[in-house]
Design a protein around this motif. Structure first.
Motif, PDB file in Angstrom:
ATOM      1  N   ILE A  13       0.854  -1.182   0.000  1.00 58.48           N
ATOM      2  CA  ILE A  13       0.000   0.000   0.000  1.00 58.48           C
ATOM      3  C   ILE A  13       0.891   1.235   0.000  1.00 58.48           C
ATOM      4  O   ILE A  13       2.082   1.166   0.331  1.00 58.48           O
ATOM      5  N   ASP A  14       0.335   2.362  -0.384  1.00 60.40           N
ATOM      6  CA  ASP A  14       1.077   3.613  -0.433  1.00 60.40           C
ATOM      7  C   ASP A  14       1.510   4.015   0.987  1.00 60.40           C
ATOM      8  O   ASP A  14       0.702   4.012   1.913  1.00 60.40           O
ATOM      9  N   ARG A  15       2.783   4.380   1.131  1.00 62.62           N
ATOM     10  CA  ARG A  15       3.290   4.761   2.448  1.00 62.62           C
ATOM     11  C   ARG A  15       2.558   5.979   3.008  1.00 62.62           C
ATOM     12  O   ARG A  15       2.413   6.118   4.217  1.00 62.62           O
ATOM     13  N   ASN A  16       2.125   6.859   2.129  1.00 58.87           N
ATOM     14  CA  ASN A  16       1.414   8.059   2.583  1.00 58.87           C
ATOM     15  C   ASN A  16       0.056   7.719   3.201  1.00 58.87           C
ATOM     16  O   ASN A  16      -0.488   8.502   3.976  1.00 58.87           O
ATOM     17  N   ASP A  17      -0.481   6.573   2.806  1.00 56.20           N
ATOM     18  CA  ASP A  17      -1.784   6.150   3.324  1.00 56.20           C
ATOM     19  C   ASP A  17      -1.645   5.174   4.489  1.00 56.20           C
ATOM     20  O   ASP A  17      -2.648   4.685   4.999  1.00 56.20           O
ATOM     21  N   TYR A  18      -0.397   4.891   4.895  1.00 51.98           N
ATOM     22  CA  TYR A  18      -0.177   3.891   5.936  1.00 51.98           C
ATOM     23  C   TYR A  18      -0.578   4.457   7.284  1.00 51.98           C
ATOM     24  O   TYR A  18      -0.111   5.521   7.705  1.00 51.98           O
ATOM     25  N   ASP A  19      -1.454   3.757   7.978  1.00 56.05           N
ATOM     26  CA  ASP A  19      -1.978   4.198   9.267  1.00 56.05           C
ATOM     27  C   ASP A  19      -1.382   3.329  10.379  1.00 56.05           C
ATOM     28  O   ASP A  19      -1.601   2.113  10.407  1.00 56.05           O
ATOM     29  N   PHE A  20      -0.628   3.937  11.296  1.00 59.44           N
ATOM     30  CA  PHE A  20       0.010   3.175  12.373  1.00 59.44           C
ATOM     31  C   PHE A  20      -1.012   2.604  13.352  1.00 59.44           C
ATOM     32  O   PHE A  20      -0.748   1.599  14.010  1.00 59.44           O
ATOM     33  N   PHE A  21      -2.162   3.244  13.459  1.00 53.78           N
ATOM     34  CA  PHE A  21      -3.203   2.707  14.339  1.00 53.78           C
ATOM     35  C   PHE A  21      -3.694   1.371  13.798  1.00 53.78           C
ATOM     36  O   PHE A  21      -3.836   0.401  14.546  1.00 53.78           O
ATOM     37  N   ILE A  22      -3.941   1.315  12.488  1.00 57.40           N
ATOM     38  CA  ILE A  22      -4.374   0.061  11.858  1.00 57.40           C
ATOM     39  C   ILE A  22      -3.275  -0.989  11.975  1.00 57.40           C
ATOM     40  O   ILE A  22      -3.548  -2.176  12.212  1.00 57.40           O
ATOM     41  N   ALA A  23      -2.017  -0.555  11.811  1.00 58.62           N
ATOM     42  CA  ALA A  23      -0.895  -1.484  11.950  1.00 58.62           C
ATOM     43  C   ALA A  23      -0.853  -2.061  13.361  1.00 58.62           C
ATOM     44  O   ALA A  23      -0.578  -3.254  13.555  1.00 58.62           O
ATOM     45  N   ALA A  24      -1.136  -1.232  14.362  1.00 55.90           N
ATOM     46  CA  ALA A  24      -1.155  -1.695  15.747  1.00 55.90           C
ATOM     47  C   ALA A  24      -2.279  -2.695  15.965  1.00 55.90           C
ATOM     48  O   ALA A  24      -2.111  -3.704  16.666  1.00 55.90           O
ATOM     49  N   VAL A  25      -3.442  -2.433  15.368  1.00 56.36           N
ATOM     50  CA  VAL A  25      -4.577  -3.356  15.477  1.00 56.36           C
ATOM     51  C   VAL A  25      -4.213  -4.717  14.877  1.00 56.36           C
ATOM     52  O   VAL A  25      -4.488  -5.771  15.470  1.00 56.36           O
ATOM     53  N   ILE A  26      -3.594  -4.689  13.710  1.00 51.35           N
ATOM     54  CA  ILE A  26      -3.210  -5.944  13.046  1.00 51.35           C
ATOM     55  C   ILE A  26      -2.203  -6.711  13.887  1.00 51.35           C
ATOM     56  O   ILE A  26      -2.314  -7.933  14.080  1.00 51.35           O
ATOM     57  N   ALA A  27      -1.193  -6.000  14.412  1.00 55.73           N
ATOM     58  CA  ALA A  27      -0.158  -6.655  15.222  1.00 55.73           C
ATOM     59  C   ALA A  27      -0.759  -7.285  16.474  1.00 55.73           C
ATOM     60  O   ALA A  27      -0.471  -8.444  16.809  1.00 55.73           O
ATOM     61  N   LEU A  28      -1.598  -6.535  17.183  1.00 52.43           N
ATOM     62  CA  LEU A  28      -2.222  -7.058  18.396  1.00 52.43           C
ATOM     63  C   LEU A  28      -3.153  -8.225  18.090  1.00 52.43           C
ATOM     64  O   LEU A  28      -3.210  -9.209  18.843  1.00 52.43           O
ATOM     65  N   THR A  29      -3.882  -8.127  16.983  1.00 60.98           N
ATOM     66  CA  THR A  29      -4.821  -9.191  16.607  1.00 60.98           C
ATOM     67  C   THR A  29      -4.096 -10.488  16.286  1.00 60.98           C
ATOM     68  O   THR A  29      -4.436 -11.560  16.810  1.00 60.98           O
ATOM     69  N   LEU A  30      -3.091 -10.408  15.416  1.00 65.32           N
ATOM     70  CA  LEU A  30      -2.368 -11.610  15.000  1.00 65.32           C
ATOM     71  C   LEU A  30      -1.647 -12.259  16.183  1.00 65.32           C
ATOM     72  O   LEU A  30      -1.590 -13.488  16.287  1.00 65.32           O
ATOM     73  N   TYR A  31      -1.102 -11.429  17.073  1.00 61.88           N
ATOM     74  CA  TYR A  31      -0.359 -11.963  18.220  1.00 61.88           C
ATOM     75  C   TYR A  31      -1.303 -12.609  19.236  1.00 61.88           C
ATOM     76  O   TYR A  31      -1.098 -13.749  19.660  1.00 61.88           O
ATOM     77  N   THR A  32      -2.353 -11.899  19.612  1.00 54.44           N
ATOM     78  CA  THR A  32      -3.254 -12.395  20.657  1.00 54.44           C
ATOM     79  C   THR A  32      -4.076 -13.585  20.172  1.00 54.44           C
ATOM     80  O   THR A  32      -4.469 -14.439  20.972  1.00 54.44           O
ATOM     81  N   ALA A  33      -4.348 -13.654  18.868  1.00 58.43           N
ATOM     82  CA  ALA A  33      -5.148 -14.758  18.326  1.00 58.43           C
ATOM     83  C   ALA A  33      -4.504 -16.110  18.607  1.00 58.43           C
ATOM     84  O   ALA A  33      -5.204 -17.110  18.812  1.00 58.43           O
ATOM     85  N   ALA A  34      -3.176 -16.152  18.651  1.00 58.13           N
ATOM     86  CA  ALA A  34      -2.487 -17.412  18.934  1.00 58.13           C
ATOM     87  C   ALA A  34      -2.801 -17.892  20.348  1.00 58.13           C
ATOM     88  O   ALA A  34      -2.985 -19.090  20.594  1.00 58.13           O
ATOM     89  N   PHE A  35      -2.888 -16.955  21.292  1.00 57.21           N
ATOM     90  CA  PHE A  35      -3.207 -17.319  22.676  1.00 57.21           C
ATOM     91  C   PHE A  35      -4.685 -17.663  22.824  1.00 57.21           C
ATOM     92  O   PHE A  35      -5.042 -18.569  23.570  1.00 57.21           O
ATOM     93  N   VAL A  36      -5.538 -16.929  22.115  1.00 56.55           N
ATOM     94  CA  VAL A  36      -6.969 -17.244  22.118  1.00 56.55           C
ATOM     95  C   VAL A  36      -7.187 -18.650  21.570  1.00 56.55           C
ATOM     96  O   VAL A  36      -8.003 -19.423  22.093  1.00 56.55           O
ATOM     97  N   CYS A  37      -6.466 -18.989  20.524  1.00 54.06           N
ATOM     98  CA  CYS A  37      -6.573 -20.315  19.909  1.00 54.06           C
ATOM     99  C   CYS A  37      -6.290 -21.415  20.933  1.00 54.06           C
ATOM    100  O   CYS A  37      -7.047 -22.385  21.049  1.00 54.06           O
TER     101      CYS A  37
END
Length: 218
Positions: A80-104
């Motif tokens: 995606i375009d770096r100018n459109d990159y949202d760190f909040f969304i990146a944080a959501v993705i990181a937290l989701t992918l990481y925590t999902a392993a423990f939820v599993c």
């Protein structure tokens, strides 16, 4: 009190973003975690292998490295375009992918508490794997996973503070702002700790309420 009263907007904005991160990531990691748990107990070898590899790799990877990837390495892929990159969304993705392993793993442990006889009886009745999980296994597993699941959600709430190091203005960033403005940082941190306790208490009360209700139902 002056530290709090003179920086009300700072605390509201910081904890507002913390709550947003927690709620969005919490819902997404629950969905992904349940899917991964279903894959781990699936009769299809490929699904089981994928779920096992995912959980093993992610659980043994520090969350900070996951954040580093989505904050710095992922933009270099130019998906995606770096100018459109949202760190909040990146944080959501990181937290989701990481925590999902423990939820599993929490959900899978709950699935393992269901009596084998019930599973065999369901198969004898001709239920498909999906029907077996949705109608027999998951409803019973839910009761046993409440305590560890709440603990996982509490850990997620506290892990949101890591996002402060990656340009996300949430509760973890309050200390830096207070320090720049010359306020007593220790007092500010005590207020941050206090408000985190306030956020954790409702989760604990929800856990106790569900445990009490379902223990009576049994």
């Amino acid at each position: 009190m002056n530290v709090l009263l003179e920086n009300v907007d700072l605390f509201l904005n910081g904890f507002g973003n913390t709550i947003k991160l927690f709620l969005i990531s919490g819902v997404l990691c629950l969905i992904l975690g349940v899917i991964l748990a279903m894959m781990r107990v699936s009769p299809v070898p490929v699904f089981r292998a994928f779920g096992t590899v995912y959980v093993t790799v992610v659980r043994n990877t520090p969350l900070t490295l996951v954040f580093f990837f989505f904050a710095f390495a992922f933009p270099l892929l130019e998906i995606i375009d770096r100018n459109d990159y949202d760190f909040f969304i990146a944080a959501v993705i990181a937290l989701t992918l990481y925590t999902a392993a423990f939820v599993c793993e929490v959900v899978r442990s709950g699935i393992n508490t269901v009596a084998v006889g019930q599973i065999e009886a369901s198969r004898a009745l001709g239920l498909t794997f999906g029907q077996l999980l949705s109608s027999v296994v998951l409803p019973q597993a839910t009761r046993s996973v409440v305590p560890p699941m709440v603990s996982t959600m509490v850990a997620l709430l506290k892990n949101t503070t890591i996002a402060a190091g990656f340009s996300v203005a949430e509760a973890g960033a309050i200390r830096d702002s207070l320090s720049e403005d010359g306020y007593n940082v220790m007092t500010g941190l005590l207020w941050v700790a206090f408000f985190f306790v306030v956020l954790v208490v409702p989760l604990t009360l929800l856990q106790r309420s569900l445990e009490k209700r379902w223990s009576v139902a049994r």
